[in-house]
Design an enzyme around this catalytic site. Structure first.
Site, PDB file in Angstrom:
ATOM      1  N   ASP A 105       0.783  -1.114  -0.060  1.00  0.00           N
ATOM      2  CA  ASP A 105       0.002   0.192  -0.028  1.00  0.00           C
ATOM      3  C   ASP A 105       0.787   1.254   0.117  1.00  0.00           C
ATOM      4  OD1 ASP A 105      -2.172   1.701  -0.195  1.00  0.00           O
ATOM      5  OD2 ASP A 105      -2.580   1.041   2.179  1.00  0.00           O
ATOM      6  N   LYS A 112       0.361   3.989  -2.266  1.00  0.00           N
ATOM      7  CA  LYS A 112      -0.418   4.911  -3.047  1.00  0.00           C
ATOM      8  C   LYS A 112       0.586   6.161  -3.693  1.00  0.00           C
ATOM      9  CE  LYS A 112      -3.700   5.087   0.896  1.00  0.00           C
ATOM     10  NZ  LYS A 112      -2.854   4.116   1.849  1.00  0.00           N
ATOM     11  N   ASP A 169       3.082  10.609  -8.773  1.00  0.00           N
ATOM     12  CA  ASP A 169       4.186  11.364  -9.149  1.00  0.00           C
ATOM     13  C   ASP A 169       3.999  11.635 -10.663  1.00  0.00           C
ATOM     14  OD1 ASP A 169       6.817  12.374  -9.389  1.00  0.00           O
ATOM     15  OD2 ASP A 169       7.311  11.497  -7.529  1.00  0.00           O
TER      16      ASP A 169
END
Length: 242
Positions: free
Chosen positions: A70, A72, A75
């Protein structure tokens, strides 16, 4: 309708995802040992990632244990693509990125360049710790459900493997994506459990009936006097709801 994709859960136990939200790898190993066989997937989030959790993720994956990384991701496209290619080499089963269209398209394109066809890319819609007031404060307009539905549609169009949303939106997401994507829902609490920092919650049975494929349930298991028994009770509730 349940997911019909290759990422669909194989059993009631497989539907239960346990976060290893502990400060050290040693504590994570204790929790894994206490629940192994009663949990389908172990989730490694930010807290453990910065304490050796990435190495643990590779180790568990090498042992055939399904891991949910996890992270996330969010970018520029090139960085997302590079990160996904590296994650694909780790052997984990699930990885999260924010459900922004360009981010998802970059991740899907990068994954297609690899041999990791069993890696499920999950688009995070709206965190279950946020409500309408939080969204407005963050600069978003419209209700939570509308934003979740829109991002689910974007995920389907991008070719993602699944969506992360609150169980309150699971039915809406299921209608938006059909059986093509899996629906992963944090914010699930057994009846009588403390909600903690979650705002949009539902019980395990209700979440399954609403359309969830996988349930992320942490503290009701990890902080229970007997984590294995707590996990088995949740799996029993899942089986009854199927």
């Amino acid at each position: 309708m349940a997911a019909s994709s290759r990422f669909a859960p194989k059993s009631a136990t497989h539907r239960l995802m346990l976060p290893l939200d502990v400060p050290t790898v040693e504590e994570a190993r204790v929790l894994i040992a206490a629940t192994k066989g009663a949990v389908g997937v172990y989730k490694i989030g930010m807290e453990l990632q910065f304490a050796g959790g990435l190495r643990l993720a590779e180790e568990l994956a090498g042992e055939g244990i399904e891991v949910f990384l996890d992270v996330k991701l969010l970018d520029i496209d090139n960085t997302i693509a590079s990160a996904v290619r590296n994650i694909a080499r780790m052997g984990v089963r699930f990885v999260t990125l924010h459900a922004y269209p360009r981010t998802m398209r970059a991740a899907v394109a990068a994954l297609q360049e690899t041999d990791a066809k069993d890696l499920c890319l999950l688009g995070v819609t709206v965190l279950t710790s946020m409500d309408e007031e939080d969204l407005v404060a963050a600069g978003y307009r419209g209700p939570v459900a509308g934003l979740v539905e829109a991002r689910a549609g974007d995920a389907r169009a991008a070719g993602m493997g699944g969506i992360v949303c609150s169980p309150l939106e699971a039915g809406l997401v299921r209608q938006a994506v059909g059986g093509e994507l899996v629906v992963v829902t944090p914010g699930v609490r057994p009846a009588g459990s403390d909600k903690g920092d979650q705002k949009r919650v539902m019980t395990p049975g209700d979440a399954i009936r609403a359309g969830s494929d996988y349930l992320v349930i942490g503290r009701p298991i990890s902080r229970a006097a007997d984590p294995r028994r707590a996990a088995e009770a949740i799996v029993a509730e899942i089986e009854a709801a199927l």
